[in-house]
Design an enzyme around this catalytic site. Structure first.
Site, PDB file in Angstrom:
ATOM      1  N   LYS A 171     -11.344 -13.409   8.975  1.00 23.37           N
ATOM      2  CA  LYS A 171     -12.877 -12.744   8.183  1.00 23.37           C
ATOM      3  C   LYS A 171     -12.577 -12.056   7.326  1.00 23.37           C
ATOM      4  O   LYS A 171     -11.794 -11.045   6.739  1.00 23.37           O
ATOM      5  CB  LYS A 171     -13.304 -11.743   9.136  1.00 23.37           C
ATOM      6  N   GLU A 246      -3.131  -1.223   9.771  1.00 26.33           N
ATOM      7  CA  GLU A 246      -2.822  -0.830   8.607  1.00 26.33           C
ATOM      8  C   GLU A 246      -3.765  -0.474   7.940  1.00 26.33           C
ATOM      9  O   GLU A 246      -4.997  -0.508   7.609  1.00 26.33           O
ATOM     10  CB  GLU A 246      -2.264  -1.682   7.740  1.00 26.33           C
ATOM     11  N   CYS A 282      -3.359   0.852  -0.781  1.00 28.00           N
ATOM     12  CA  CYS A 282      -3.116   1.903   0.062  1.00 28.00           C
ATOM     13  C   CYS A 282      -2.142   2.857   0.138  1.00 28.00           C
ATOM     14  O   CYS A 282      -1.790   3.804   0.827  1.00 28.00           O
ATOM     15  CB  CYS A 282      -3.452   1.025   1.296  1.00 28.00           C
ATOM     16  N   GLU A 382      -8.141   9.913  -0.159  1.00 28.60           N
ATOM     17  CA  GLU A 382      -7.974   9.101  -0.416  1.00 28.60           C
ATOM     18  C   GLU A 382      -9.355   7.980  -1.535  1.00 28.60           C
ATOM     19  O   GLU A 382     -10.133   8.057  -1.260  1.00 28.60           O
ATOM     20  CB  GLU A 382      -7.734   7.322   0.233  1.00 28.60           C
TER      21      GLU A 382
END
Length: 481
Positions: A171, A246, A282, A382
């Site tokens: 996906k 992750e 990231c 973040e």
């Protein structure tokens, strides 16, 4: 206009079981360039059933057969590289030169790295105690990938799964379906058996959750936000399947004064690295920790670097950065810049709003905050945009403490001219990968993080292990002749 109204299931493109239409937009000008039909749990059921059937035979193929398929995939993917680069540029806004070299180009490097691992990877061995260890494909794998590095993450999951003989249902992000379609076409042309690889477009709430909860899936591998990764883990818990994550990061970049002779180069490189991919990585070095004795010099270099950072049309060649990938992300970044202002951090470059002349797309101004404390939200959350925060420190121990004072632990960066210090600080940092003086890790090394940056590793032999089960047997138990 691109119309993607089918999923790739059991070796063919098939219509969705009642899915809805979702627009594909170009972040450079917010134009609608196509649509994708989002799937349903029924589509997931069909794809998982196909993968389960295929596993019976594909899991029994030899390593040589799977290596041959990977080599063929490398040929096909390389031939489609330009198509892939333009797809990524159109759907998520990466500048075309960067798309060719990194966003699409990394797919070639990931395949090559896994081919290198497969050449020496042993599928069985005799342990020192005389028992025999077998490494076997885990089964059907559910793979969920993000929009920010669409092909890098697809390759990091699909390639090792297929390399060991597992089958999978992918996906991809609903925002980056063009690149995923091309990847599926490459898999098909390479000659993988029907059902070994399946692709279902959809949202995380529908298709992602259906994959995570499915009883016939043995492993979920997810890359994305920490918030979404927690939901995958919750959905997967009832069936006790393996989960590899992750997730996010807030990576520190420690700049010591003993890099003074190379200070300008190291600071410029660090700022540009933070802004690379418009800050949508990231592992971006978004917290710059600077020794106080060179703090003022670093601020001056950093501000000038941000002011000269070009922002522009992703379809144009050049070293500029592009837009953020959509309106939602733009709004999030703007909100966090306002948070930094409200918290009292000193704005030394950029700020709110769009760069002049770029009002139509989701472009943000490269922004730097100075005099930040590690307790501010802009230092802890973040942001996922071209926003750098700079924090002063006085001692090595203080730098390490600030660097490790985060919920994340994906990556860290270090600038120093002292080899002993580099080793000492590297060992003290709680992060999955460390880059020293601009030297990062290579393809084939493990990628992943500590703490809320996830679990498991991607890349190289460690990237194969998530897709393998271990079986051990004793001696044959036969009487001696």
């Amino acid at each position: 206009m691109e119309t993607l109204n089918k999923h790739y299931i059991d070796g063919a493109w098939v219509a969705s079981e009642g899915g809805s239409e979702f627009p594909i937009k170009s972040p450079g000008d917010n134009a609608v360039i196509g649509s994708v039909t989002l799937g349903t749990a029924a589509d997931v059921d069909l794809a998982v059933a196909a993968a389960k059937r295929a596993f019976e035979s594909f899991s029994q193929t030899s390593k040589d057969e799977r290596i041959a398929l990977l080599n063929r995939l490398l040929e096909v993917y390389t031939a489609r590289l330009e198509d892939m680069a333009w797809a990524i540029t159109r759907e998520m806004g990466a500048p075309i030169d960067m798309s060719r070299a990194s966003q699409a180009g990394c797919g070639i490097d990931h395949i090559k790295a896994f081919l290198d691992v497969m050449e020496t990877h042993e599928e069985s061995e005799v342990l020192p105690n005389g028992d025999v260890l077998y490494r076997e494909p885990i089964g059907v794998c559910g793979l969920i990938t993000p929009w920010n590095w669409p092909i890098s993450q697809v390759a990091q999951k699909v390639i090792p799964a297929l390399a060991v003989g597992a089958t999978c249902v992918l996906k991809p992000s609903e925002y980056t379906p063009l690149s995923a379609t091309i990847f599926a076409e490459c898999i098909h042309e390479a000659g993988y058996p029907a059902g070994a690889f399946n692709l279902v477009f959809g949202s995380g709430a529908d298709v992602g959750a259906a994959l995570s909860r499915h009883p016939d899936i043995a492993l979920m591998s997810f890359t994305g936000s920490t918030r979404a990764g927690k939901l995958v883990s919750i959905d997967a818990a009832d069936t006790v399947k393996r989960v590899a994550l992750e997730l996010g990061g807030k990576s520190p970049n420690i700049i010591f004064n003993d890099t003074a002779e190379d200070l300008e180069k190291r600071v410029k490189s660090s700022v540009r690295h933070c802004f690379h991919n418009t800050g949508q990585s990231c592992n971006a070095p978004t917290r710059m920790l600077v020794e106080r004795s060179c703090y003022d010099a670093v601020l001056e270099i950093a501000a000038k670097t941000a002011e000269t950072q070009q922002v522009g049309d992703p379809a144009q060649s050049g070293r500029h950065i592009g837009p953020l990938f959509d309106e939602l992300q733009y709004d999030r970044v703007q909100a966090m810049i306002q948070v930094g202002i409200d918290e009292g951090a000193r704005l030394i470059a950029g700020g709110l709003g769009k760069p002049e002349g770029l009002e139509n797309g989701w472009y943000a101004r490269p922004t730097i905050f100075a005099d930040v404390t590690n307790q501010m939200r802009i230092a802890r959350e973040e942001i996922f945009g071209p926003v750098l925060v700079i924090i002063p420190f006085d001692t090595e121990d203080e730098a390490i403490a600030i660097a490790n004072d985060t919920d994340y632990g994906l990556a860290a960066y270090l600038q120093t001219g002292d080899a002993a210090r580099a080793e000492r600080v590297c060992r003290a940092l709680r992060a999955g990968s460390i880059a020293i003086n601009g030297q990062g890790t290579q393809y084939g090394s493990p990628f992943g993080g500590y703490k809320q940056s996830g679990n498991g590793r991607e890349g190289g032999v460690f990237g194969l292990e998530d897709f393998l089960e271990l079986k051990v047997r004793g001696g044959l138990g036969l009487p001696a002749e």
